[in-house]
Design a protein around this motif. Structure first.
Motif, PDB file in Angstrom:
ATOM      1  N   LEU A  55       0.750  -1.021   0.111  1.00  0.00           N
ATOM      2  CA  LEU A  55      -0.071   0.017  -0.014  1.00  0.00           C
ATOM      3  C   LEU A  55       0.807   1.229   0.000  1.00  0.00           C
ATOM      4  O   LEU A  55       0.618   2.279  -0.778  1.00  0.00           O
ATOM      5  CB  LEU A  55      -0.872   0.052   1.335  1.00  0.00           C
ATOM      6  CG  LEU A  55      -2.138  -1.178   1.228  1.00  0.00           C
ATOM      7  CD1 LEU A  55      -2.753  -0.909   2.374  1.00  0.00           C
ATOM      8  CD2 LEU A  55      -3.014  -0.557   0.042  1.00  0.00           C
ATOM      9  N   ALA A  56       1.898   1.405   0.977  1.00  0.00           N
ATOM     10  CA  ALA A  56       2.805   2.374   0.881  1.00  0.00           C
ATOM     11  C   ALA A  56       3.210   2.722  -0.431  1.00  0.00           C
ATOM     12  O   ALA A  56       3.503   4.011  -0.854  1.00  0.00           O
ATOM     13  CB  ALA A  56       3.761   2.243   1.987  1.00  0.00           C
ATOM     14  N   ARG A  57       3.801   1.623  -1.203  1.00  0.00           N
ATOM     15  CA  ARG A  57       4.498   1.775  -2.387  1.00  0.00           C
ATOM     16  C   ARG A  57       3.592   2.370  -3.483  1.00  0.00           C
ATOM     17  O   ARG A  57       4.073   3.402  -4.129  1.00  0.00           O
ATOM     18  CB  ARG A  57       4.824   0.451  -2.901  1.00  0.00           C
ATOM     19  CG  ARG A  57       6.333   0.501  -3.972  1.00  0.00           C
ATOM     20  CD  ARG A  57       6.604  -0.923  -4.578  1.00  0.00           C
ATOM     21  NE  ARG A  57       6.885  -1.753  -3.378  1.00  0.00           N
ATOM     22  CZ  ARG A  57       6.394  -2.914  -3.471  1.00  0.00           C
ATOM     23  NH1 ARG A  57       5.338  -3.261  -4.408  1.00  0.00           N
ATOM     24  NH2 ARG A  57       6.739  -3.986  -2.407  1.00  0.00           N
ATOM     25  N   GLU A  58       2.192   1.872  -3.590  1.00  0.00           N
ATOM     26  CA  GLU A  58       1.553   2.245  -4.479  1.00  0.00           C
ATOM     27  C   GLU A  58       0.962   3.792  -4.165  1.00  0.00           C
ATOM     28  O   GLU A  58       0.810   4.437  -5.180  1.00  0.00           O
ATOM     29  CB  GLU A  58       0.339   1.363  -4.328  1.00  0.00           C
ATOM     30  CG  GLU A  58      -0.802   1.363  -5.552  1.00  0.00           C
ATOM     31  CD  GLU A  58       0.129   0.797  -6.995  1.00  0.00           C
ATOM     32  OE1 GLU A  58      -0.267   1.268  -7.941  1.00  0.00           O
ATOM     33  OE2 GLU A  58       1.163   0.130  -6.730  1.00  0.00           O
ATOM     34  N   LEU A  59       0.922   3.945  -2.770  1.00  0.00           N
ATOM     35  CA  LEU A  59       0.441   5.284  -2.675  1.00  0.00           C
ATOM     36  C   LEU A  59       1.494   6.369  -2.464  1.00  0.00           C
ATOM     37  O   LEU A  59       1.333   7.703  -2.160  1.00  0.00           O
ATOM     38  CB  LEU A  59      -0.486   5.404  -1.240  1.00  0.00           C
ATOM     39  CG  LEU A  59      -1.746   4.442  -1.336  1.00  0.00           C
ATOM     40  CD1 LEU A  59      -2.212   4.382   0.260  1.00  0.00           C
ATOM     41  CD2 LEU A  59      -2.776   5.193  -2.226  1.00  0.00           C
ATOM     42  N   GLY A  60       2.897   6.130  -2.667  1.00  0.00           N
ATOM     43  CA  GLY A  60       3.840   7.081  -2.396  1.00  0.00           C
ATOM     44  C   GLY A  60       4.141   7.258  -0.774  1.00  0.00           C
ATOM     45  O   GLY A  60       4.340   8.386  -0.581  1.00  0.00           O
ATOM     46  N   TYR A  61       3.557   6.492   0.054  1.00  0.00           N
ATOM     47  CA  TYR A  61       3.370   6.827   1.512  1.00  0.00           C
ATOM     48  C   TYR A  61       4.585   6.055   2.191  1.00  0.00           C
ATOM     49  O   TYR A  61       5.581   5.221   1.820  1.00  0.00           O
ATOM     50  CB  TYR A  61       2.216   6.111   2.228  1.00  0.00           C
ATOM     51  CG  TYR A  61       1.113   7.040   1.915  1.00  0.00           C
ATOM     52  CD1 TYR A  61       0.958   7.981   1.069  1.00  0.00           C
ATOM     53  CD2 TYR A  61      -0.141   6.734   2.847  1.00  0.00           C
ATOM     54  CE1 TYR A  61      -0.557   8.558   0.854  1.00  0.00           C
ATOM     55  CE2 TYR A  61      -1.212   7.254   2.692  1.00  0.00           C
ATOM     56  CZ  TYR A  61      -1.301   8.480   1.492  1.00  0.00           C
ATOM     57  OH  TYR A  61      -2.437   9.178   1.715  1.00  0.00           O
ATOM     58  N   VAL A  62       5.108   6.626   3.540  1.00  0.00           N
ATOM     59  CA  VAL A  62       5.951   5.842   4.249  1.00  0.00           C
ATOM     60  C   VAL A  62       5.521   4.568   5.129  1.00  0.00           C
ATOM     61  O   VAL A  62       4.313   4.788   5.416  1.00  0.00           O
ATOM     62  CB  VAL A  62       6.618   6.874   5.491  1.00  0.00           C
ATOM     63  CG1 VAL A  62       7.473   6.362   6.421  1.00  0.00           C
ATOM     64  CG2 VAL A  62       7.057   8.051   4.867  1.00  0.00           C
ATOM     65  N   TYR A  63       6.113   3.659   4.857  1.00  0.00           N
ATOM     66  CA  TYR A  63       5.798   2.440   5.684  1.00  0.00           C
ATOM     67  C   TYR A  63       6.713   2.376   6.911  1.00  0.00           C
ATOM     68  O   TYR A  63       7.822   2.267   6.950  1.00  0.00           O
ATOM     69  CB  TYR A  63       5.967   1.123   4.839  1.00  0.00           C
ATOM     70  CG  TYR A  63       6.019  -0.323   5.541  1.00  0.00           C
ATOM     71  CD1 TYR A  63       4.955  -0.540   6.332  1.00  0.00           C
ATOM     72  CD2 TYR A  63       7.331  -0.917   5.738  1.00  0.00           C
ATOM     73  CE1 TYR A  63       4.869  -1.720   7.017  1.00  0.00           C
ATOM     74  CE2 TYR A  63       7.116  -2.352   6.644  1.00  0.00           C
ATOM     75  CZ  TYR A  63       6.018  -2.460   7.254  1.00  0.00           C
ATOM     76  OH  TYR A  63       5.999  -3.531   8.094  1.00  0.00           O
ATOM     77  N   ILE A  64       5.952   2.029   8.165  1.00  0.00           N
ATOM     78  CA  ILE A  64       6.380   1.863   9.277  1.00  0.00           C
ATOM     79  C   ILE A  64       6.121   0.551   9.844  1.00  0.00           C
ATOM     80  O   ILE A  64       5.095   0.336  10.227  1.00  0.00           O
ATOM     81  CB  ILE A  64       6.280   3.310  10.324  1.00  0.00           C
ATOM     82  CG1 ILE A  64       6.685   4.331   9.770  1.00  0.00           C
ATOM     83  CG2 ILE A  64       6.788   2.799  11.627  1.00  0.00           C
ATOM     84  CD1 ILE A  64       8.301   4.336   9.736  1.00  0.00           C
ATOM     85  N   ASP A  65       6.813  -0.074  10.217  1.00  0.00           N
ATOM     86  CA  ASP A  65       6.984  -1.499  11.062  1.00  0.00           C
ATOM     87  C   ASP A  65       7.052  -1.346  12.645  1.00  0.00           C
ATOM     88  O   ASP A  65       8.481  -1.510  12.993  1.00  0.00           O
ATOM     89  CB  ASP A  65       7.978  -2.444  10.411  1.00  0.00           C
ATOM     90  CG  ASP A  65       7.965  -3.802  11.234  1.00  0.00           C
ATOM     91  OD1 ASP A  65       7.183  -4.015  11.950  1.00  0.00           O
ATOM     92  OD2 ASP A  65       8.978  -4.507  10.890  1.00  0.00           O
ATOM     93  N   SER A  66       5.975  -1.058  13.148  1.00  0.00           N
ATOM     94  CA  SER A  66       6.181  -0.680  14.829  1.00  0.00           C
ATOM     95  C   SER A  66       6.666  -1.930  15.444  1.00  0.00           C
ATOM     96  O   SER A  66       7.426  -1.675  16.337  1.00  0.00           O
ATOM     97  CB  SER A  66       4.632  -0.193  15.191  1.00  0.00           C
ATOM     98  OG  SER A  66       3.891  -1.250  15.357  1.00  0.00           O
ATOM     99  N   GLY A  67       6.455  -3.098  14.953  1.00  0.00           N
ATOM    100  CA  GLY A  67       6.914  -4.250  15.851  1.00  0.00           C
ATOM    101  C   GLY A  67       8.500  -4.189  15.896  1.00  0.00           C
ATOM    102  O   GLY A  67       8.952  -4.673  16.817  1.00  0.00           O
TER     103      GLY A  67
END
Ligand code: DC
Length: 263
Positions: A55-67
């Protein structure tokens, strides 16, 4: 006359295509301008990070893996032999922990750095997985991590996955997804992932670890794992990655447009 009508008729589809392209372009620009927060919570090994990254890639968003943050803190406590049953001691050492997500230009993925060391791979080890739920249940640890997560979401345009993202970290997020999948499938997925790195791992070990983490994550006192009331449940037991992504992407587009997703 026939010629003229023909010309007019032939001209229309082309004009329509142009108009459709134009409307699509405007929609895309509007979507890029209006950035939202997308939260993905759920049980361990449900495929949260796969979906969040797509989703982040497609929307140009930042992805954060809180785990990854809880895993890095666990690694620090293990390496420094901190007795985490003493919460005051944990609070004290948290001051020495610097967590950063840094983009790896070769893979295009963001990776967890602990005090300037890339720990993205070490934190996936079963040794860390065995302790991380206990450490993530410590209130001081959660306070430390949640404050940083909220800071990262200030500019929006973020997809964050975890256990309490839709309930505690971003209770006002525009789109909340809660992921589930059949237990057996989750064990198989996790086993495959770990086996590639360490062929000595057994499926029983993986199953035990997953069950233990699910139990602790959903029974702890502070921010237990639960579905936010306004989250959309996504059970991906019988879905391919593509099907799951297509559904979630439609929900994301609707949420950006301010429309209730069609579930
Ligand atoms: O998503 P993960 O398996 O990498 O998470 C590791 C552990 O961290 C998991 O057992 C629960 C905990 N966690 C949490 O308590 N809250 C979050 N937002 C993310 C993870």
């Amino acid at each position: 006359m026939v010629d003229k009508v023909d010309k007019v008729d032939k001209g229309l589809p082309g004009k329509r295509v142009n108009l459709v392209n134009f409307v699509n372009l405007i929609n895309l620009i509007l979507r890029l301008m209006k950035r939202i927060i997308i939260t993905i919570d759920g049980w361990s090994s449900c495929g949260k990070s796969t979906l969040a990254k797509q989703l982040a890639r497609e929307l140009g968003y930042v992805y954060i893996d809180s785990g990854a943050m809880y895993r890095a803190i666990t690694l620090y406590l293990l390496r420094n032999h901190v007795d985490w049953t003493k919460h005051s001691a944990v609070k004290e050492v948290l001051k020495n922990i610097k967590l950063e997500f840094i983009s790896n230009h070769k893979t295009g993925q963001t990776e967890m750095h602990l005090n300037n060391e890339n720990v993205e791979y070490v934190i996936r080890d079963l040794l860390v997985a065995e302790k991380v739920s206990e450490i993530a249940a410590i209130p001081e640890v959660r306070e430390f991590a949640v404050a940083q997560q909220q800071e990262m979401g200030k500019k929006k345009g973020i997809v964050m996955d975890g256990r309490d993202i839709g309930t505690v970290v971003f209770p006002d997020a525009e789109l909340k997804i809660f992921m589930t999948a059949d237990n057996g499938i989750r064990v198989q997925r996790r086993f495959k992932e770990l086996y590639e790195k360490n062929p000595n791992v057994t499926i029983d070990e993986v199953r035990a670890n997953l069950e233990m983490r699910d139990y602790i994550d959903s029974h702890r006192q502070v921010s237990p794992l639960r579905k936010a009331e306004d989250a959309i449940e996504l059970d991906n037991t019988n879905l391919s990655e593509r099907q799951q992504f297509d559904m979630a992407f439609q929900w994301a587009k609707a949420s950006i447009d301010g429309v209730k997703p069609n579930v």
